[in-house]
Design a protein around this motif. Sequence first.
Motif, mmCIF file in Angstrom:
data_model
loop_
_atom_site.group_PDB
_atom_site.id
_atom_site.type_symbol
_atom_site.label_atom_id
_atom_site.label_comp_id
_atom_site.label_asym_id
_atom_site.label_seq_id
_atom_site.Cartn_x
_atom_site.Cartn_y
_atom_site.Cartn_z
ATOM 1 N N GLU A 126 0.820 -1.205 0.000
ATOM 2 C CA GLU A 126 0.000 0.000 0.000
ATOM 3 C C GLU A 126 0.857 1.259 0.000
ATOM 4 N N GLU A 127 1.977 1.240 0.731
ATOM 5 C CA GLU A 127 2.797 2.450 0.799
ATOM 6 C C GLU A 127 3.429 2.777 -0.552
ATOM 7 N N ILE A 128 3.641 1.757 -1.382
ATOM 8 C CA ILE A 128 4.212 2.009 -2.700
ATOM 9 C C ILE A 128 3.123 2.538 -3.644
ATOM 10 N N ARG A 129 1.911 2.018 -3.523
ATOM 11 C CA ARG A 129 0.806 2.568 -4.304
ATOM 12 C C ARG A 129 0.583 4.036 -3.941
ATOM 13 N N GLU A 130 0.654 4.333 -2.643
ATOM 14 C CA GLU A 130 0.475 5.716 -2.205
ATOM 15 C C GLU A 130 1.624 6.604 -2.678
ATOM 16 N N ALA A 131 2.806 6.036 -2.816
ATOM 17 C CA ALA A 131 3.933 6.809 -3.338
ATOM 18 C C ALA A 131 3.656 7.238 -4.775
ATOM 19 N N ALA A 132 2.998 6.372 -5.551
ATOM 20 C CA ALA A 132 2.632 6.743 -6.917
ATOM 21 C C ALA A 132 1.572 7.840 -6.921
ATOM 22 N N VAL A 133 0.599 7.718 -6.029
ATOM 23 C CA VAL A 133 -0.441 8.753 -5.923
ATOM 24 C C VAL A 133 0.192 10.086 -5.532
ATOM 25 N N ARG A 134 1.128 10.035 -4.601
ATOM 26 C CA ARG A 134 1.798 11.252 -4.153
ATOM 27 C C ARG A 134 2.572 11.902 -5.295
ATOM 28 N N ALA A 135 3.243 11.078 -6.094
ATOM 29 C CA ALA A 135 3.984 11.625 -7.237
ATOM 30 C C ALA A 135 3.034 12.287 -8.229
ATOM 31 N N LEU A 136 1.908 11.647 -8.500
ATOM 32 C CA LEU A 136 0.908 12.240 -9.400
ATOM 33 C C LEU A 136 0.429 13.591 -8.882
ATOM 34 N N ARG A 137 0.103 13.637 -7.608
ATOM 35 C CA ARG A 137 -0.425 14.873 -7.020
ATOM 36 C C ARG A 137 0.623 15.975 -6.968
ATOM 37 N N GLY A 150 2.920 16.371 -9.109
ATOM 38 C CA GLY A 150 3.336 16.738 -10.458
ATOM 39 C C GLY A 150 4.692 16.184 -10.854
ATOM 40 N N ARG A 151 5.105 15.083 -10.206
ATOM 41 C CA ARG A 151 6.394 14.480 -10.543
ATOM 42 C C ARG A 151 6.155 13.343 -11.536
ATOM 43 N N GLY A 152 6.625 13.532 -12.746
ATOM 44 C CA GLY A 152 6.494 12.500 -13.759
ATOM 45 C C GLY A 152 5.263 12.630 -14.627
ATOM 46 N N ASN A 153 4.459 13.656 -14.431
ATOM 47 C CA ASN A 153 3.262 13.822 -15.271
ATOM 48 C C ASN A 153 3.606 14.312 -16.677
ATOM 49 N N GLN A 154 4.772 14.883 -16.818
ATOM 50 C CA GLN A 154 5.291 15.226 -18.147
ATOM 51 C C GLN A 154 6.437 14.243 -18.458
ATOM 52 N N TYR A 155 7.014 14.377 -19.645
ATOM 53 C CA TYR A 155 8.070 13.439 -20.011
ATOM 54 C C TYR A 155 9.164 13.382 -18.946
ATOM 55 N N PRO A 156 9.460 12.205 -18.425
ATOM 56 C CA PRO A 156 10.626 12.088 -17.547
ATOM 57 C C PRO A 156 11.911 12.074 -18.377
ATOM 58 N N LYS A 212 16.147 2.142 -27.522
ATOM 59 C CA LYS A 212 14.983 2.392 -26.653
ATOM 60 C C LYS A 212 14.329 3.738 -26.926
ATOM 61 N N GLN A 213 15.136 4.750 -27.257
ATOM 62 C CA GLN A 213 14.567 6.092 -27.439
ATOM 63 C C GLN A 213 13.605 6.153 -28.623
ATOM 64 N N TYR A 214 13.707 5.198 -29.545
ATOM 65 C CA TYR A 214 12.798 5.174 -30.691
ATOM 66 C C TYR A 214 11.677 4.148 -30.523
ATOM 67 N N LEU A 215 11.599 3.544 -29.356
ATOM 68 C CA LEU A 215 10.479 2.644 -29.044
ATOM 69 C C LEU A 215 9.445 3.439 -28.252
ATOM 70 N N THR A 216 9.565 3.476 -26.934
ATOM 71 C CA THR A 216 8.611 4.288 -26.158
ATOM 72 C C THR A 216 9.113 5.705 -25.922
ATOM 73 N N TYR A 217 10.375 5.950 -26.143
ATOM 74 C CA TYR A 217 11.070 7.173 -25.728
ATOM 75 C C TYR A 217 11.138 7.207 -24.208
ATOM 76 N N VAL A 218 10.018 7.445 -23.533
ATOM 77 C CA VAL A 218 9.957 7.365 -22.071
ATOM 78 C C VAL A 218 8.587 6.802 -21.693
ATOM 79 N N ALA A 219 8.452 6.390 -20.433
ATOM 80 C CA ALA A 219 7.177 5.830 -19.991
ATOM 81 C C ALA A 219 7.104 5.851 -18.469
ATOM 82 N N SER A 220 5.880 5.713 -17.969
ATOM 83 C CA SER A 220 5.622 5.406 -16.552
ATOM 84 C C SER A 220 6.177 6.445 -15.589
ATOM 85 N N GLY A 221 6.111 7.739 -15.966
ATOM 86 C CA GLY A 221 6.741 8.797 -15.179
ATOM 87 C C GLY A 221 6.485 8.749 -13.688
ATOM 88 N N PRO A 222 5.244 8.929 -13.220
ATOM 89 C CA PRO A 222 5.006 8.938 -11.772
ATOM 90 C C PRO A 222 5.356 7.611 -11.099
#
Length: 396
Positions: free
Chosen positions: A50-61, A63-69, A269-279
Amino acid sequence: MTGMTSTERPFLNRSLAEFGTTIFAEMSALAVRTGAINLGQGFPDTDGPEEIREAAVRALRDGRGNQYPPGPGVPELRAAIAAHQERRYGLTFDPDTEVLVTAGATEAIAAALLALLEPGDEVVALEPYYDSYAACIAMAGGRRVPVTLRPDGDAFRLDLDELRAAVTGRTRLLLVNTPHNPTGTVLTRAELAAIAELAVERDLLVVTDEVYEHLVFDGAEHLPLAAFPDMRERTVTIGSAGKSFSFTGWKVGWVTAAPGLVTAVRSAKQYLTYVASGPFQYAVAEALALPESYFAAFRADMLAKRDLLAAGLAQAGFGVFRTTGTYFITTDIRPLGESDGFAFCRALPERAGVVAIPNAVFYDHREEGAPFVRFAFCKRTGVLEEATSRLRTLAA
């Protein structure tokens, strides 16, 4: 539409024509259609800590990783990956030049093979193998050369003489998976030492898929190939958060390797996804720093589930191979009077209300895998109990 143009050339690149829809998609759709319990595809049916799921929620809120990482991955995660490798294995990697974050291990495999292979290069892979290996080798223009793990008592073993004989002057790379999916085998120190010696002797690159590194049982030990003598400079090690923390949908994987190898893999890799999964990258950085008690509890839970399912499968009449790593059990259907894993798995949802995967799909030599079927035990205990109850009807 038939998938053909007036020139009669297929739409699909011929190198991919043999693959079609993955067996996982077919069997998962069959589970939905029949209401069967899905023990085929390897994903948990509960979330991780649960604490790791909440860490993702915290990152979203926050604004960490919501744009290209950053292309190589967020600095916090790269540092956490490097710290994890040093803490567990004594391997030191520079987070800035020797760590690359990918969209799951699947992209890491694809990027590594696309980067390191040229048309005609041979890749020696342990058979049975995860199905994306074959497709990625084909996309890179390489040629796969399977070395088959064969039953030896209650486990599958690697024939080191066969491995050595498979290497030719055209071999570019060894593709190694330990703990091994789908057989549940964990390669021993002696086996890994022999692989390392072969790679050094023949000047081969090695890509090693270690996504189940935290799921080893019965005294087995996961040993990264990169830690063996003279292997660090020629080994691309692949890891993943999905299997270790039960967040498979986040698609956070990584590569650790020497700077030249990481640069090569990043170029593809940069021509596949470039980046992903920021938060999610920020959350996984916290997950990798969890105390050893988390990993011990995770292993203990999966071990209990392994034993539950293995006992149920044996009572149902299957031949059951011992799993010392991963969260899969391979079974032999011949004691049930069956020999065709594909036909067995396609009929099993109607016969017993359970879905499994035929191992033959992971083989070039289909006849070698024909009587073997894989079940996943990364499910809730109640689900496994119900599945084994259903499967026991086969014994009747």
